[in-house]
Design an enzyme around this catalytic site. Structure first.
Site, PDB file in Angstrom:
ATOM      1  N   ASP A 111       1.906  -8.016   2.912  1.00  0.00           N
ATOM      2  CA  ASP A 111       1.659  -9.303   3.580  1.00  0.00           C
ATOM      3  C   ASP A 111       2.927 -10.055   3.984  1.00  0.00           C
ATOM      4  O   ASP A 111       2.862 -10.988   4.777  1.00  0.00           O
ATOM      5  CB  ASP A 111       0.693 -10.190   2.780  1.00  0.00           C
ATOM      6  CG  ASP A 111       1.171 -10.494   1.365  1.00  0.00           C
ATOM      7  OD1 ASP A 111       2.163  -9.882   0.910  1.00  0.00           O
ATOM      8  OD2 ASP A 111       0.547 -11.346   0.713  1.00  0.00           O
ATOM      9  N   HIS A 112       4.074  -9.670   3.453  1.00  0.00           N
ATOM     10  CA  HIS A 112       5.373 -10.259   3.827  1.00  0.00           C
ATOM     11  C   HIS A 112       6.429  -9.585   2.985  1.00  0.00           C
ATOM     12  O   HIS A 112       6.116  -8.734   2.148  1.00  0.00           O
ATOM     13  CB  HIS A 112       5.391 -11.779   3.585  1.00  0.00           C
ATOM     14  CG  HIS A 112       4.841 -12.160   2.246  1.00  0.00           C
ATOM     15  ND1 HIS A 112       5.506 -11.901   1.080  1.00  0.00           N
ATOM     16  CD2 HIS A 112       3.653 -12.709   1.895  1.00  0.00           C
ATOM     17  CE1 HIS A 112       4.764 -12.297   0.069  1.00  0.00           C
ATOM     18  NE2 HIS A 112       3.624 -12.775   0.530  1.00  0.00           N
TER      19      HIS A 112
ATOM     20  N   HIS B 137      -6.103 -14.168  -0.109  1.00  0.00           N
ATOM     21  CA  HIS B 137      -5.391 -14.866  -1.179  1.00  0.00           C
ATOM     22  C   HIS B 137      -6.405 -15.286  -2.252  1.00  0.00           C
ATOM     23  O   HIS B 137      -7.506 -15.741  -1.928  1.00  0.00           O
ATOM     24  CB  HIS B 137      -4.700 -16.081  -0.571  1.00  0.00           C
ATOM     25  CG  HIS B 137      -3.833 -16.821  -1.523  1.00  0.00           C
ATOM     26  ND1 HIS B 137      -2.888 -16.195  -2.300  1.00  0.00           N
ATOM     27  CD2 HIS B 137      -3.769 -18.148  -1.835  1.00  0.00           C
ATOM     28  CE1 HIS B 137      -2.266 -17.106  -3.041  1.00  0.00           C
ATOM     29  NE2 HIS B 137      -2.783 -18.293  -2.773  1.00  0.00           N
TER      30      HIS B 137
ATOM     31  N   CYS C  69       1.314 -15.518   1.028  1.00  0.00           N
ATOM     32  CA  CYS C  69       0.080 -14.713   0.930  1.00  0.00           C
ATOM     33  C   CYS C  69      -1.050 -15.248   1.810  1.00  0.00           C
ATOM     34  O   CYS C  69      -1.586 -14.544   2.646  1.00  0.00           O
ATOM     35  CB  CYS C  69      -0.434 -14.685  -0.504  1.00  0.00           C
ATOM     36  SG  CYS C  69       0.735 -14.071  -1.707  1.00  0.00           S
TER      37      CYS C  69
ATOM     38  N   ASP D  63       0.626  -6.335  -2.016  1.00  0.00           N
ATOM     39  CA  ASP D  63       1.080  -7.716  -2.073  1.00  0.00           C
ATOM     40  C   ASP D  63       2.589  -7.794  -2.290  1.00  0.00           C
ATOM     41  O   ASP D  63       3.139  -7.115  -3.170  1.00  0.00           O
ATOM     42  CB  ASP D  63       0.356  -8.409  -3.241  1.00  0.00           C
ATOM     43  CG  ASP D  63       0.269  -9.909  -3.047  1.00  0.00           C
ATOM     44  OD1 ASP D  63       0.737 -10.406  -2.012  1.00  0.00           O
ATOM     45  OD2 ASP D  63      -0.275 -10.573  -3.936  1.00  0.00           O
ATOM     46  N   ASP D  64       3.248  -8.638  -1.510  1.00  0.00           N
ATOM     47  CA  ASP D  64       4.657  -8.992  -1.765  1.00  0.00           C
ATOM     48  C   ASP D  64       5.621  -7.807  -1.719  1.00  0.00           C
ATOM     49  O   ASP D  64       6.679  -7.841  -2.361  1.00  0.00           O
ATOM     50  CB  ASP D  64       4.801  -9.695  -3.142  1.00  0.00           C
ATOM     51  CG  ASP D  64       4.325 -11.146  -3.097  1.00  0.00           C
ATOM     52  OD1 ASP D  64       3.539 -11.484  -2.207  1.00  0.00           O
ATOM     53  OD2 ASP D  64       4.753 -11.936  -3.963  1.00  0.00           O
TER      54      ASP D  64
END
Ligand code: CA
Ligand code: CA
Length: 478
Positions: free
Chosen positions: A321-322, A143, A87, A47-48
């Protein structure tokens, strides 16, 4: 469908379809025989995580030996981008293969299964289950607010609560910013075992130690480096504060950005607070510490994988995810269309297909994961998917690839990233254009320079033709 029609004639098939249930049982028998020799899939989400990992070179201080050694085993995509810089929309599009502009899932509060385009979408693990696979998952794949029980046969910690709790410091916030909520960072004095991500790694390791009669799709989702950046002290100790390198930031960077872009950057919010409370260096330390913590979790998982009976017949795909801003464009977090927010991590290790140590600079997106997995594992093709299989690039990272990577943030705000340029067009028609060959920090907006009209036009051809309205949001809280 090909597998089904090969077994029975069309009239019977229609009868069975009308009966509903029978179509589910019949193909499964056929598939399970075929499934026997199918490769397993280890599907790792982080994540992130932006490009601040050693092998992507995004930050000079970062220590990620485990992610680096995993990347070294296959193809590392160095120009991979999310379909949405948040997310929920990123993960919903990745798991269904459908663009945000087609589904109307643009933001974190959008209930993705309520989208008419996604209500009956077959997710990646559902498609694997339909081909005789066992699909189980743990940690953050979807999410938090929108788990998807139909996607999995079993989930850790549970189908409704996808993420184990994390230890909290005694007196938050640690950074002294009032009302900061989870925008906070600092060490917690706990052993690794008490961290939620360590528990997710333990659970995934257990799955790898089990005997599986059917091929498996194993989803393992790590939560850090998502906020808050509370990780054990030893990870903070890896980055002494006086030696932490801050990102290279141009204070006037937003001067040539259109109003809608400035609105995304919100320089008067997070950035102002970070500066006022002298937290920039500490925040970067917290993010780096959180990255090294999750790198350790990945390392444990990979070590267990290598000792498992599945090491030679399993596709590994690892993605984030980004990206994340830490002050670039006076912006923090994701939620923008610039390189810091769209650029993410993608690596694929496919036994028999990828060669070690390869890097691919073609612009690809997370939407491409679904069709890639279909091809890698020989599943039935799905024509509605909007990504493209990366198989040609896995075989030859220099293969021709004409499509730029599309990222969407909110309805009709798009970014297109080619190998050289980034073109942004906001919903009001305003634009940005950056030439990465000369300006990798995206400081100099070229959109108004007529010299680049042809480039803008070529990229704009790839903008989506439809931009459906937002999915109506549900009123109920979490
Ligand atoms: Ca995220
Ligand atoms: Ca600028």
């Amino acid at each position: 469908m090909n597998h089904i029609s090969g077994l029975i004639n069309r009239r019977d098939f229609l009868k069975l379809t009308a009966a509903g249930v029978a179509t589910l049982t019949l193909p499964r028998i056929a598939f399970s025989a075929k499934a026997k020799n199918k490769p397993n899939v280890l599907f790792i989400a982080i994540d992130d995580l932006n490009d601040w990992i050693g092998c992507l070179g995004g930050h000079p201080d970062v220590k990620t030996p485990n992610l680096d050694r995993l990347a070294q085993r296959g193809v590392l995509f160095t120009n991979a981008h999310c379909s949405a810089p948040a997310c929920n929309p990123s993960r919903a599009s990745l798991m269904t293969g459908i663009l945000p502009s087609t589904s109307g899932v643009y933001r974190n509060p959008d209930p993705w299964r309520k989208s008419p385009a996604l209500s009956n979408a077959v997710t990646i693990p559902q498609h694997f289950m339909a081909h005789g696979y066992t699909a189980v998952g743990g940690g953050k794949i979807y999410h938090g607010r929108f788990p998807d029980p139909p996607s999995w046969q079993d989930y850790f910690p549970s189908q409704q609560k996808n993420k184990p709790d994390d230890p909290m410091p005694a007196n938050p916030p640690l950074n002294g910013i009032p009302k900061t909520a989870h925008f906070d960072w600092g060490p917690v004095d706990v052993p690794d075992e008490q961290m939620g991500d360590s528990k997710v790694a333990d659970w995934a390791i257990e799955q790898l130690q089990k005997r599986h009669d059917k091929p498996f799709f194993l989803g393992c989702g790590f939560f850090r480096p998502h906020l808050p950046w509370y990780v054990p002290t030893k990870y903070f100790d890896m980055y002494p504060l006086d030696k932490v390198t801050l990102p290279n930031v141009n204070e006037n960077d937003l001067d040539d950005v259109p109003p809608l872009g400035k609105k995304m950057a919100r320089p008067d919010r997070d950035h102002k607070k970070v500066i006022e409370h002298k937290q920039w260096r500490k925040a970067v330390q917290g993010y780096l510490a959180s990255i090294s913590f999750v790198d350790t979790c990945v390392g444990r998982l990979i070590d267990a994988f290598d000792k498992s009976p599945y090491a030679d017949n399993t596709m590994i795909i690892l993605w984030s995810d980004h990206g994340w801003h830490l002050g670039e464009k006076l912006h923090w977090r994701k939620f923008s269309l610039w390189e810091e927010a769209t650029h993410n991590v993608l690596m694929v290790i496919a036994p028999g297909i990828t060669k070690p140590g390869r890097r691919c600079s073609r612009p690809v997106t997370m939407l491409d994961i679904y069709p890639t997995l279909i091809e890698l594992c020989g599943l039935t093709a799905k024509t509605e998917l909007e990504g493209r299989s990366l198989l040609p690039l896995l075989k030859n990272p220099k293969a021709k690839w004409d499509r730029p990577a599309l990222t969407t943030h909110g309805r009709n705000n798009h970014s297109l990233r080619s190998e050289r340029f980034r073109y942004i067009r906001y919903s009001d028609g305003t634009e940005e254009l950056y030439d990465h060959r000369r300006d990798e920090l995206e400081w100099n907006n070229l959109a108004d320079n007529p010299k680049y009209n042809r480039i803008k036009k070529l990229l704009a051809k790839w903008l989506p033709k439809t931009n459906v309205p937002d999915v109506p949001r549900t009123k109920t809280k979490k």
